[in-house]
Every structure is written in C-alpha cells, then in structure tokens.
Enzyme design. Sequence first.
Site, mmCIF file in Angstrom:
data_model
loop_
_atom_site.group_PDB
_atom_site.id
_atom_site.type_symbol
_atom_site.label_atom_id
_atom_site.label_comp_id
_atom_site.label_asym_id
_atom_site.label_seq_id
_atom_site.Cartn_x
_atom_site.Cartn_y
_atom_site.Cartn_z
ATOM 1 N N LYS A 169 42.134 43.447 51.004
ATOM 2 C CA LYS A 169 41.968 42.012 50.918
ATOM 3 C C LYS A 169 40.602 41.655 51.496
ATOM 4 O O LYS A 169 40.341 41.856 52.682
ATOM 5 C CB LYS A 169 43.070 41.298 51.692
ATOM 6 N N GLU A 225 39.663 42.295 41.980
ATOM 7 C CA GLU A 225 40.622 41.310 41.484
ATOM 8 C C GLU A 225 40.216 39.891 41.902
ATOM 9 O O GLU A 225 39.886 39.655 43.056
ATOM 10 C CB GLU A 225 41.997 41.657 42.051
#
Length: 364
Positions: A169, A225
């Site tokens: 992340k 992403e």
Amino acid sequence: MTTIAEVRTRRLSVPLHTPFVTALRRTTTVETVVVEVVDSDGAVGWGEAPQVWQVTGDSLAGSQACLDGPLRDALVGRTPDLRESTALVQRAVVANRSAKMAADIALHDLAARRTGLTLAEHLASWAGVTTLPPTHVRTDVTLAAGTPAELAAAASGRVADGFATLKLKVGTDAATDVARVLAVRAAVGPDVALRLDANQGWDAFEAVRVIGALEAAGTDVEVVEQPVPAADVIGLAYVTAHVETPVMADESLFTLEDLVEIIRLDAADLVNVKLAKCGGLTPALELLRVAHLHGFGTFVGSMMESHLGVAAAAALVAAVGTSSLPDLDAAWWSVSSPYVGGASYDGDRLVLSERPGLGIEGVK
C-alpha cells in the site's frame, strides 16, 4: 412450487489481528452485514455486504435497510429461479451495490446448495465452463501502509507465512514511496513478486514520476493499481501510456459503463473486479467476460470482507479463471472466521469448502 420465504440479516464485527492501513483509511475490524435467503423448503443461501465508506460509500445501516426493505420485497414470494431473481436484485434499487452483492451471492449459494454443487462448480456451470474448478486459489497478501522499516519487517514476516506475492500500500506520500518499495525489495530479495496499490493517492504526474523512478531502480514491480483518483480516467490513461509497468484500474471500475470507458480510452492494462463494487457474482461474471474479450488483463479482489465474501470471490476465480493472481487475503487479517464451515487459509492458499455452496452452516 418452491419460493423464497425469508430474507434475514444481521451485523457482524470481526476483529483483525493487525491494523489494515491504506492511503484511504485505517481499520482494526471487518464490519459487515450478513444475509440469509431462505426458500420454502428450508434451504439457506448466505451472502454479505461489507461496509467500505471510502470506496463504495455503502454503510452497514444503509445496506441492512436495503436488504430488509426493497430487496426483501423484490424476492420474498418469488421463485428462486436464478436468472429471474438476480435480475430482480439489480433492478430493485439504484446503487447500494454492497447490499446487491449480499443478495446476489446468497441467491447463487442457494442455487448451488439446491443442486448439491460447490459454489465454484455452480458458477462454472452457469458460465458454460466444462472443466472442474480447483478446490483452492492462491492469493497475494497486502502490506499495510507504513514506514520503509515497518514495511520491510512486515514483508519478511509475510514471506515466512508462506506468501510469494506481496502487495504494498503506497500513495500516502509520493516523496517517500520509492524508498518504501526499495526497502521491501531489499528485505525479500528478487524472487518474491511485488505489486503496488496507490489507492488513488497520486495525481497522474506524480504517478509517472514515482513509477519511472521504480523502473529505473530495477525494483521489478509486477503491476501498479489505481495510481490516480477514481474519476480521473483520462489521468489513468496518461499514466498507462507513459510507464512500462502494467497499470490496473480498481476504484475507476464499478459498472459495465465504467469498463466501456476504460476500454474506449485504453486507460489500463488490467481491471480489478470486486463484488462489492459491481453488485455481486452475476455482474462480476459479465465484467470479466467483456474485459477478456477486449484483451484486458483480469483480476479479482475484495474489500475488507469476512470469509464469506472472500470465499465467494475465490469461487468466481476458481470457476472462470483470471489472468493474474487474485487479491483475496482480506479474511486472512481476521483473528478467526466467524462462521461454522466455509473457506479457510493455508499459507497463500484460500481453501474452499467441498460442501455444497459456500459450505457455511451458521455464525459462531
């Protein structure tokens, strides 16, 4: 004639063993609404509606009200014919996709149980796939956002847990994101696959700058992403056109109309289909089919869901396949499964129940 007799809901709060932190939020629990669709013969299908304010906008209160109100009204007294009932769910309300996800999964689970098939076997038959689906799927595991040292330590721990693909992340601070990825790569070596998820945390120019720096450093990132805000599909296309690393659309893709726009702009290399974004297994199957037909890579992920929703997504992957290893570790973060029966984890494998449907028999 068999009809749908009841739609029952309850809320669950499932504690996590480790806080889950992204560029959008921090959570220590999975908050979800569980639904049971019961037919007049007493068979039960299970589904869930996770609460993810920052992505879907759906709340526990809203999803439960939708399930207890218009979705119950649309289903009770109707035949459990799957094509008719799933279409009723999608037409009954606008948006409310987490609630639709719950009802749609429950209807598919009920249909699978009535025919004695696992959910994966049922979905394969529904999609016209003739090969027998596997009984497990492999998944990556997410590293919650943190400092380079924290991420490096977490990465080593997840590899020791049996995971060969890590999703980092990033997007919380573009200035230090490169250092985070370099620290993880140094900690795990060259043989572990690395993915990045920015959760909309960069703008298009930051994204190109950060991804370019990672490419120049030889970090060998597998995919990035959702580098930009969900609505900025033009920015997503700009990033895709200006980097070598494959780019995946996640929050930019909820509906078939969103997918058409991504295809039209050639805005990504892969698309991430999630049940809570699109409204369940039925629309997810259509999104995967259309993406594949247009040459886009396919990927299935999940929100922070319990073992129920994650198992439904895994059954979808087992049934029809995707071009990339899925992201289905959400329930792995839970201290334990809140269900009697159902799916479980074995290292990086999500093992599906071999009982009919999802194999869930109740809540503990």
